[in-house]
Motif scaffolding. Structure first.
Motif, short mmCIF file in Angstrom:
data_model
loop_
_atom_site.label_atom_id
_atom_site.label_comp_id
_atom_site.label_asym_id
_atom_site.label_seq_id
_atom_site.Cartn_x
_atom_site.Cartn_y
_atom_site.Cartn_z
N ALA A 1 3.42 -2.39 -4.27
CA ALA A 1 2.60 -2.92 -5.37
C ALA A 1 1.38 -2.03 -5.61
CB ALA A 1 2.16 -4.35 -5.06
N VAL A 2 0.72 -1.60 -4.54
CA VAL A 2 -0.44 -0.71 -4.66
C VAL A 2 -0.01 0.62 -5.28
CG1 VAL A 2 -2.11 0.66 -3.34
CG2 VAL A 2 -1.80 -1.78 -2.84
N ALA A 3 1.09 1.18 -4.79
CA ALA A 3 1.58 2.45 -5.32
C ALA A 3 1.98 2.32 -6.79
CB ALA A 3 2.76 2.95 -4.49
N THR A 4 2.59 1.20 -7.14
CA THR A 4 2.99 0.97 -8.54
C THR A 4 1.76 0.91 -9.44
OG1 THR A 4 4.99 -0.22 -7.87
CG2 THR A 4 4.18 -0.62 -10.10
N ALA A 5 0.77 0.12 -9.05
CA ALA A 5 -0.45 -0.01 -9.86
C ALA A 5 -1.19 1.33 -9.97
CB ALA A 5 -1.37 -1.07 -9.26
N ALA A 6 -1.30 2.03 -8.86
CA ALA A 6 -1.99 3.33 -8.88
C ALA A 6 -1.23 4.36 -9.71
CB ALA A 6 -2.21 3.83 -7.46
N ALA A 7 0.10 4.35 -9.61
CA ALA A 7 0.91 5.28 -10.40
C ALA A 7 0.80 4.97 -11.88
CB ALA A 7 2.37 5.23 -9.94
N LEU A 8 0.79 3.69 -12.23
CA LEU A 8 0.64 3.31 -13.63
C LEU A 8 -0.71 3.77 -14.16
CD1 LEU A 8 1.65 1.91 -16.18
CD2 LEU A 8 0.78 -0.25 -15.24
N ALA A 9 -1.76 3.54 -13.38
CA ALA A 9 -3.10 3.97 -13.79
C ALA A 9 -3.15 5.49 -13.95
CB ALA A 9 -4.14 3.51 -12.77
N LEU B 1 4.22 6.63 1.02
CA LEU B 1 4.49 7.06 2.40
C LEU B 1 4.58 5.86 3.35
CD1 LEU B 1 2.36 10.32 2.58
CD2 LEU B 1 4.85 10.08 2.33
N VAL B 2 3.73 4.87 3.16
CA VAL B 2 3.82 3.64 3.97
C VAL B 2 5.18 2.98 3.72
CG1 VAL B 2 2.91 1.29 4.25
CG2 VAL B 2 1.34 3.24 4.14
N ASP B 3 5.58 2.91 2.46
CA ASP B 3 6.87 2.35 2.10
C ASP B 3 8.01 3.11 2.79
OD1 ASP B 3 8.76 0.79 0.49
OD2 ASP B 3 9.01 2.61 -0.70
N ALA B 4 7.94 4.43 2.78
CA ALA B 4 8.98 5.26 3.40
C ALA B 4 9.07 5.01 4.91
CB ALA B 4 8.71 6.73 3.12
N VAL B 5 7.93 4.99 5.57
CA VAL B 5 7.92 4.76 7.02
C VAL B 5 8.53 3.39 7.36
CG1 VAL B 5 6.40 4.38 9.01
CG2 VAL B 5 6.02 6.34 7.51
N LEU B 6 8.13 2.37 6.63
CA LEU B 6 8.65 1.03 6.90
C LEU B 6 10.16 0.96 6.67
CD1 LEU B 6 5.74 -1.02 5.34
CD2 LEU B 6 6.34 -0.90 7.77
N HIS B 7 10.63 1.57 5.60
CA HIS B 7 12.07 1.56 5.33
C HIS B 7 12.84 2.31 6.43
CE1 HIS B 7 11.21 -0.17 1.41
NE2 HIS B 7 12.49 -0.49 1.38
N PHE C 1 6.42 -9.54 8.60
CA PHE C 1 5.31 -8.61 8.50
C PHE C 1 5.67 -7.30 7.80
CE2 PHE C 1 2.65 -5.14 10.14
CZ PHE C 1 1.43 -5.55 9.63
N LYS C 2 6.70 -6.61 8.27
CA LYS C 2 7.03 -5.30 7.70
C LYS C 2 7.51 -5.42 6.25
CE LYS C 2 7.74 -2.66 11.88
NZ LYS C 2 8.63 -1.81 12.66
N LYS C 3 8.20 -6.49 5.93
CA LYS C 3 8.65 -6.70 4.55
C LYS C 3 7.44 -6.96 3.65
CE LYS C 3 12.01 -9.49 1.99
NZ LYS C 3 13.03 -10.53 2.17
N SER C 4 6.51 -7.78 4.14
CA SER C 4 5.30 -8.07 3.37
C SER C 4 4.46 -6.81 3.18
CB SER C 4 4.47 -9.14 4.08
OG SER C 4 5.20 -10.33 4.22
N LEU C 5 4.35 -6.02 4.25
CA LEU C 5 3.58 -4.78 4.17
C LEU C 5 4.23 -3.79 3.19
CD1 LEU C 5 1.11 -3.31 5.25
CD2 LEU C 5 2.51 -2.51 7.17
N ALA C 6 5.56 -3.73 3.20
CA ALA C 6 6.27 -2.86 2.24
C ALA C 6 6.01 -3.32 0.81
CB ALA C 6 7.77 -2.85 2.53
#
Length: 130
Positions: A106-114, A7-13, A96-101
């Motif tokens: 990365a967090v979503a990827t790691a959590a989804a993999l787990a 959701l953070v990724d979506a808002v930033l995009h 900033f927004k690119k780094s935050l995305a």
């Protein structure tokens, strides 16, 4: 954590889309790709929330978040030419927004993999018990 990252990724995009579309106002453009990314990230997050613990939902979230992160890193570090309907999107800077995305993806990827791996173990354990 996966859904929140998506959701953070979506808002930033969505926030960045309009400015990126200026380079190709009539074509598919990077802005429209950002909008597509945002919609798919929201759909993946909704699927995950509605089907919590479902391996397919985690796989979709993993593909979405991991794919977004991969695209961000590729276009940050490599100057790929335009191909097919996709514009050249090389942008060798961090802001900033690119780094935050990138962090959210990365967090979503790691959590989804787990979650995907844990869901697979749950399936194996329940199958062994039957």
């Amino acid at each position: 954590m996966t859904a929140a990252g998506l959701l953070v990724d979506a808002v930033l995009h969505l926030q960045l889309a309009a400015n990126y579309q200026l380079a190709a106002p009539g074509g598919i453009g990077q802005g429209n790709l950002f909008r597509i990314e945002a919609v798919l990230a929201v759909l993946a997050a909704l699927l995950l929330v509605l089907r919590h613990g479902n391996r397919t939902a985690y796989a979709m979230a993993l593909l979405m978040a991991g794919g977004g992160l991969t695209a961000l890193l590729v276009y940050r570090y490599y100057q790929l030419p335009a191909f097919g309907p996709f514009p050249a999107m090389y942008e060798p800077v961090w802001f900033f927004k690119k780094s935050l995305a990138a962090i959210a993806e990365a967090v979503a990827t790691a959590a989804a993999l787990a979650g995907y791996l844990q869901a697979g173990q749950s399936i194996s354990v329940s199958a062994a018990n039957h």
